[in-house]
Design a protein around this motif. Structure first.
Motif, PDB file in Angstrom:
ATOM      1  N   TRP A 266     -10.783 -34.157 -48.569  1.00  0.00           N
ATOM      2  CA  TRP A 266      -9.469 -33.242 -48.207  1.00  0.00           C
ATOM      3  C   TRP A 266      -8.355 -34.389 -48.060  1.00  0.00           C
ATOM      4  CZ3 TRP A 266      -6.904 -29.043 -49.299  1.00  0.00           C
ATOM      5  CH2 TRP A 266      -5.739 -28.919 -48.408  1.00  0.00           C
ATOM      6  N   THR A 268      -4.805 -34.886 -47.066  1.00  0.00           N
ATOM      7  CA  THR A 268      -3.792 -34.036 -46.294  1.00  0.00           C
ATOM      8  C   THR A 268      -2.296 -34.225 -46.942  1.00  0.00           C
ATOM      9  OG1 THR A 268      -3.522 -35.852 -44.906  1.00  0.00           O
ATOM     10  CG2 THR A 268      -4.883 -34.375 -44.125  1.00  0.00           C
ATOM     11  N   GLY A 275      -1.062 -32.643 -51.647  1.00  0.00           N
ATOM     12  CA  GLY A 275      -2.402 -32.983 -50.923  1.00  0.00           C
ATOM     13  C   GLY A 275      -3.212 -31.824 -51.641  1.00  0.00           C
ATOM     14  N   GLU A 340     -12.569 -35.976 -44.993  1.00  0.00           N
ATOM     15  CA  GLU A 340     -11.228 -35.560 -44.693  1.00  0.00           C
ATOM     16  C   GLU A 340     -10.370 -36.814 -44.528  1.00  0.00           C
ATOM     17  OE1 GLU A 340     -11.145 -32.913 -41.488  1.00  0.00           O
ATOM     18  OE2 GLU A 340     -12.413 -31.311 -42.560  1.00  0.00           O
ATOM     19  N   ALA A 341      -9.359 -36.859 -45.638  1.00  0.00           N
ATOM     20  CA  ALA A 341      -8.498 -38.122 -45.584  1.00  0.00           C
ATOM     21  C   ALA A 341      -9.403 -39.441 -45.570  1.00  0.00           C
ATOM     22  CB  ALA A 341      -7.606 -38.131 -44.499  1.00  0.00           C
TER      23      ALA A 341
END
Length: 346
Positions: A266, A268, A275, A340-341
């Motif tokens: 993911w 951001t 994103g 995430e990131a």
């Protein structure tokens, strides 16, 4: 469209541009020097002092794209842009950003003989009230002759429509350009048009390996920095199939099997980006014959290379490198990871 007048400092771009807008109906002049001047008031002096040329500032290149697009949206017609671009990656970034907005660019190179160019530089007027004017204007132009010569030898001549202005006045040069553009003898730049996202996106990348287990990275013409083969998933398209399609379009390699998922990351939102989900798949190992069939150069890629994980760390942006690093670990373990990131979660 945009008519971009390129050439060495002192080639007569701005003077020719002023003549050209009188010859091309519904045209206007946009000088990116204005953007550079504005940045001296917008950015801290310390930040400006870290670069020798405002073209090296990402904000300058972004503002040139955005300002040109905004002017065309406001005025329509043709925008004439006199600006020296000697670094191919900057040309790719700016022209690619314009292409993403469906703005075609006619790239024209004003190329007088070097002896003529040096004579013109020697005769340039230096404003008497400009501190260090001799150094800032005349010497600056002399110093950029060598980079200009290097660009001519490597990419510039093949990329742009060349006009030898050694014996032409600015008006005669403008007439020649107006006729060439009007007759269609100056083609639009061969650069991929990737629409700018307006919301979060899903993008699929595919990792391809050589016989030494090095991973393939590509250098796209339409954006700055190294990347994995791949791209944005189109509406109604399966992500893995999107990756396979992009690999074929960019490299000429057609994968016979659907690649295995390695990571879901993911990304951001970070303005101006939106994103979204970034997926990496394992495209498998290419034999030497397949690796030799990579299609380069082309409209989408400037370069490609197989690299080790350590070499990739020097080429990729940090978050993208972390995505690769964890994808390689997932490949070793045989189990996909959620990030995430660029950081594993769960």
């Amino acid at each position: 469209m945009i008519v971009w007048l390129n050439g060495a400092f002192g080639a007569g771009k701005t003077t020719t541009a002023r003549e050209l807008i009188e010859l091309i109906p519904n045209s206007a002049l946009f000088d990116p020097e204005v953007v550079g001047g504005a940045l001296t008031h917008l950015l801290p002096p310390k930040h400006l002092a870290e670069v020798g040329d405002y073209q090296d500032l990402p904000i300058w290149r972004r503002l040139v794209i955005d300002t040109a697009a905004a002017m065309l949206a406001e005025l329509g017609g043709t925008l004439v842009v006199p600006m020296t671009l000697l670094r191919q990656e900057y040309r790719d970034e700016i022209f690619g950003g314009l292409a993403a907005r469906r703005i075609s660019v006619r790239h024209i190179l004003l190329a007088p003989a070097e002896t003529i160019l040096r004579t013109r530089i020697a005769g340039r007027e230096v404003p008497p009230d400009l501190p260090d004017g001799e150094l800032r204007i005349r010497q600056w132009s002399y110093d950029h002759i060598e980079p200009y010569r290097a660009a001519l030898a490597s990419w510039l001549t093949a990329d742009a429509h060349l006009v030898d202005t050694s014996v032409l006045t600015p008006y005669e040069t403008a007439v020649h350009i107006a006729e060439a553009v009007g007759e269609g003898t100056v083609p639009a730049c061969d650069i991929v048009q990737t629409p700018e996202p307006t919301a979060e996106t899903v993008a699929s990348g595919v990792l391809l390996f050589d016989e030494q287990d090095r991973v393939l990275l590509v250098d796209p013409t339409y954006k700055a920095g190294w990347e994995f083969p791949g791209g944005v998933v189109e509406p109604g398209e399966a992500p893995a199939r999107a990756g396979m399609r992009e690999v074929a379009e960019e490299t000429g390699i057609r994968l016979e099997e659907v690649p295995r998922l390695l990571v879901v990351d993911w990304e951001t939102p970070a303005p101006p980006g939106f994103g979204g989900l970034r997926l990496l798949f394992d495209g498998g190992r290419l034999d030497s014959a397949a690796a030799d069939r990579l299609l380069l150069p082309g409209p989408e890629l400037r370069d490609c290379r197989f690299v080790t994980e350590r070499e990739a760390a020097d080429l990729l942006p940090p978050v993208r490198y972390e995505r690769l690093r964890w994808a390689l670990r997932a490949r070793e373990r045989g189990a996909a990871l959620y990030l995430e990131a660029g950081v594993p979660v769960g």
